[in-house]
Design a protein around this motif. Structure first.
Motif, PDB file in Angstrom:
ATOM      1  N   VAL A 175     -14.543 -24.106  -7.660  1.00  0.00           N
ATOM      2  CA  VAL A 175     -14.704 -25.187  -8.310  1.00  0.00           C
ATOM      3  C   VAL A 175     -16.045 -25.317  -9.055  1.00  0.00           C
ATOM      4  O   VAL A 175     -17.019 -25.071  -8.192  1.00  0.00           O
ATOM      5  CB  VAL A 175     -14.328 -26.649  -7.762  1.00  0.00           C
ATOM      6  CG1 VAL A 175     -14.574 -27.733  -8.654  1.00  0.00           C
ATOM      7  CG2 VAL A 175     -13.286 -26.631  -7.180  1.00  0.00           C
ATOM      8  N   ASP A 176     -16.416 -25.492 -10.398  1.00  0.00           N
ATOM      9  CA  ASP A 176     -17.439 -25.403 -11.017  1.00  0.00           C
ATOM     10  C   ASP A 176     -17.391 -26.643 -11.730  1.00  0.00           C
ATOM     11  O   ASP A 176     -16.666 -26.762 -12.845  1.00  0.00           O
ATOM     12  CB  ASP A 176     -17.657 -24.173 -11.960  1.00  0.00           C
ATOM     13  CG  ASP A 176     -19.153 -24.048 -12.767  1.00  0.00           C
ATOM     14  OD1 ASP A 176     -19.662 -25.022 -12.258  1.00  0.00           O
ATOM     15  OD2 ASP A 176     -19.175 -23.167 -13.369  1.00  0.00           O
ATOM     16  N   LEU A 177     -18.392 -27.504 -11.276  1.00  0.00           N
ATOM     17  CA  LEU A 177     -18.566 -28.843 -12.235  1.00  0.00           C
ATOM     18  C   LEU A 177     -19.837 -28.965 -12.981  1.00  0.00           C
ATOM     19  O   LEU A 177     -20.814 -28.484 -12.709  1.00  0.00           O
ATOM     20  CB  LEU A 177     -18.583 -29.907 -11.240  1.00  0.00           C
ATOM     21  CG  LEU A 177     -17.434 -30.062 -10.073  1.00  0.00           C
ATOM     22  CD1 LEU A 177     -17.716 -31.034  -9.189  1.00  0.00           C
ATOM     23  CD2 LEU A 177     -16.309 -30.497 -10.955  1.00  0.00           C
ATOM     24  N   VAL A 193     -14.489 -32.279  -3.481  1.00  0.00           N
ATOM     25  CA  VAL A 193     -13.897 -31.043  -3.771  1.00  0.00           C
ATOM     26  C   VAL A 193     -12.872 -30.549  -2.790  1.00  0.00           C
ATOM     27  O   VAL A 193     -11.719 -30.284  -2.859  1.00  0.00           O
ATOM     28  CB  VAL A 193     -14.771 -29.904  -4.182  1.00  0.00           C
ATOM     29  CG1 VAL A 193     -14.249 -28.514  -4.245  1.00  0.00           C
ATOM     30  CG2 VAL A 193     -15.520 -30.245  -5.498  1.00  0.00           C
ATOM     31  N   ALA A 202      -8.620 -30.717 -10.857  1.00  0.00           N
ATOM     32  CA  ALA A 202      -9.762 -30.941 -11.638  1.00  0.00           C
ATOM     33  C   ALA A 202      -9.695 -32.573 -11.960  1.00  0.00           C
ATOM     34  O   ALA A 202     -10.789 -33.099 -12.049  1.00  0.00           O
ATOM     35  CB  ALA A 202      -9.654 -30.157 -13.005  1.00  0.00           C
ATOM     36  N   VAL A 220     -10.847 -34.319  -8.917  1.00  0.00           N
ATOM     37  CA  VAL A 220     -12.209 -34.432  -8.699  1.00  0.00           C
ATOM     38  C   VAL A 220     -12.918 -35.463  -9.780  1.00  0.00           C
ATOM     39  O   VAL A 220     -13.791 -36.240  -9.258  1.00  0.00           O
ATOM     40  CB  VAL A 220     -12.827 -33.010  -9.009  1.00  0.00           C
ATOM     41  CG1 VAL A 220     -14.141 -32.814  -8.899  1.00  0.00           C
ATOM     42  CG2 VAL A 220     -12.259 -32.265  -7.434  1.00  0.00           C
ATOM     43  N   ARG A 221     -12.572 -35.427 -10.835  1.00  0.00           N
ATOM     44  CA  ARG A 221     -13.066 -36.381 -11.844  1.00  0.00           C
ATOM     45  C   ARG A 221     -12.786 -37.545 -11.615  1.00  0.00           C
ATOM     46  O   ARG A 221     -13.820 -38.413 -11.670  1.00  0.00           O
ATOM     47  CB  ARG A 221     -12.281 -35.943 -13.245  1.00  0.00           C
ATOM     48  CG  ARG A 221     -13.263 -34.927 -14.181  1.00  0.00           C
ATOM     49  CD  ARG A 221     -12.735 -34.796 -15.476  1.00  0.00           C
ATOM     50  NE  ARG A 221     -12.396 -33.547 -15.773  1.00  0.00           N
ATOM     51  CZ  ARG A 221     -11.469 -32.843 -15.988  1.00  0.00           C
ATOM     52  NH1 ARG A 221     -10.368 -33.194 -16.071  1.00  0.00           N
ATOM     53  NH2 ARG A 221     -11.615 -31.452 -16.443  1.00  0.00           N
ATOM     54  N   VAL A 259     -18.375 -36.526 -14.524  1.00  0.00           N
ATOM     55  CA  VAL A 259     -18.054 -34.937 -14.631  1.00  0.00           C
ATOM     56  C   VAL A 259     -17.549 -34.783 -16.146  1.00  0.00           C
ATOM     57  O   VAL A 259     -16.630 -35.103 -16.384  1.00  0.00           O
ATOM     58  CB  VAL A 259     -17.106 -34.775 -13.896  1.00  0.00           C
ATOM     59  CG1 VAL A 259     -16.635 -33.324 -13.639  1.00  0.00           C
ATOM     60  CG2 VAL A 259     -17.604 -35.076 -12.250  1.00  0.00           C
ATOM     61  N   SER A 296     -17.349 -31.427 -17.411  1.00  0.00           N
ATOM     62  CA  SER A 296     -16.415 -30.202 -17.628  1.00  0.00           C
ATOM     63  C   SER A 296     -16.081 -29.765 -16.142  1.00  0.00           C
ATOM     64  O   SER A 296     -17.072 -29.637 -15.243  1.00  0.00           O
ATOM     65  CB  SER A 296     -16.798 -29.021 -18.265  1.00  0.00           C
ATOM     66  OG  SER A 296     -17.934 -28.594 -17.921  1.00  0.00           O
ATOM     67  N   THR A 297     -14.844 -29.384 -15.770  1.00  0.00           N
ATOM     68  CA  THR A 297     -14.441 -28.877 -14.669  1.00  0.00           C
ATOM     69  C   THR A 297     -13.451 -27.452 -14.747  1.00  0.00           C
ATOM     70  O   THR A 297     -12.869 -27.349 -15.313  1.00  0.00           O
ATOM     71  CB  THR A 297     -13.696 -29.886 -13.699  1.00  0.00           C
ATOM     72  OG1 THR A 297     -14.210 -31.156 -13.765  1.00  0.00           O
ATOM     73  CG2 THR A 297     -13.384 -29.354 -12.271  1.00  0.00           C
ATOM     74  N   VAL A 351     -11.780 -24.772 -12.217  1.00  0.00           N
ATOM     75  CA  VAL A 351     -10.858 -24.671 -11.036  1.00  0.00           C
ATOM     76  C   VAL A 351     -10.359 -23.285 -11.073  1.00  0.00           C
ATOM     77  O   VAL A 351      -9.385 -23.016 -12.012  1.00  0.00           O
ATOM     78  CB  VAL A 351     -10.038 -25.767 -10.770  1.00  0.00           C
ATOM     79  CG1 VAL A 351      -9.392 -25.591  -9.302  1.00  0.00           C
ATOM     80  CG2 VAL A 351     -10.882 -26.870 -10.697  1.00  0.00           C
TER      81      VAL A 351
END
Length: 180
Positions: A95-97, A126, A154, A157-158, A168, A170-171, A173
């Protein structure tokens, strides 16, 4: 033999006068060390231990208080974890947030979770969101519905981050199988 105290006093005064430059430099250095000056940008916030907020501009650190400058710009958070599905198959979830703290709730975050709130909260969010969604599927189910699972993680998580005061933007996954 008698000690002459007047000579001793004179030598002490003379020694002080000779070394006053050194003493004044030491005192000035200690003063500057204890009172550092910071320039606060409009995209930063200063949080002190008693949760006072200081507006942008020049800031002098007050002694005996803990202060921290918090950036209000977007930051990146990356985490990869391994999660098991129903049939004990393992998946790697990356996951990149891109996130930033909500300015209105920043004091709450710092007070309850500390300055390292993003690592504490986002890692738990996450991990819990990934477990919640992937644990409902088998190996072939995760492979079949990979795109919708990534989108669900995603969104989860948001939603969870927004409840705690983290915005957040952008996400990204990625779900990859490790073992079946």
């Amino acid at each position: 033999m008698r000690l002459d105290w007047s000579l001793l006093r004179f030598n002490l005064k003379e020694g002080w006068l000779r070394n006053r430059r050194i003493y004044s430099i030491i005192i000035l250095g200690l003063g500057l060390y204890n009172f550092p000056i910071f320039k606060i940008q409009p995209n930063q916030k200063v949080i002190s231990k008693n949760h006072l907020e200081i507006d942008p501009g020049v800031f002098v650190k007050i002694p005996f208080t803990e202060t921290k400058i918090i950036d209000l710009d977007y930051k990146s958070f990356i985490q990869t974890i391994n999660i098991e599905a129903i049939d004990d198959s393992t998946f790697n979830v990356g996951v990149d947030l891109l996130f930033k703290p909500d300015q209105k709730l920043l004091n709450y975050l710092i007070k309850h979770f500390g300055v390292d709130y993003q690592n504490i909260l986002l890692s738990k969010i996450v991990k819990n969101a990934s477990k919640k969604i992937i644990s409902q599927f088998s190996f072939f189910g995760v492979i079949s519905y990979k795109l919708s699972i990534e989108e669900s993680i995603a969104n989860e998580v948001r939603e969870q981050a927004a409840k705690l005061g983290i915005i957040v933007d952008s996400t990204i996954v990625q779900v990859k199988p490790i073992s079946k």
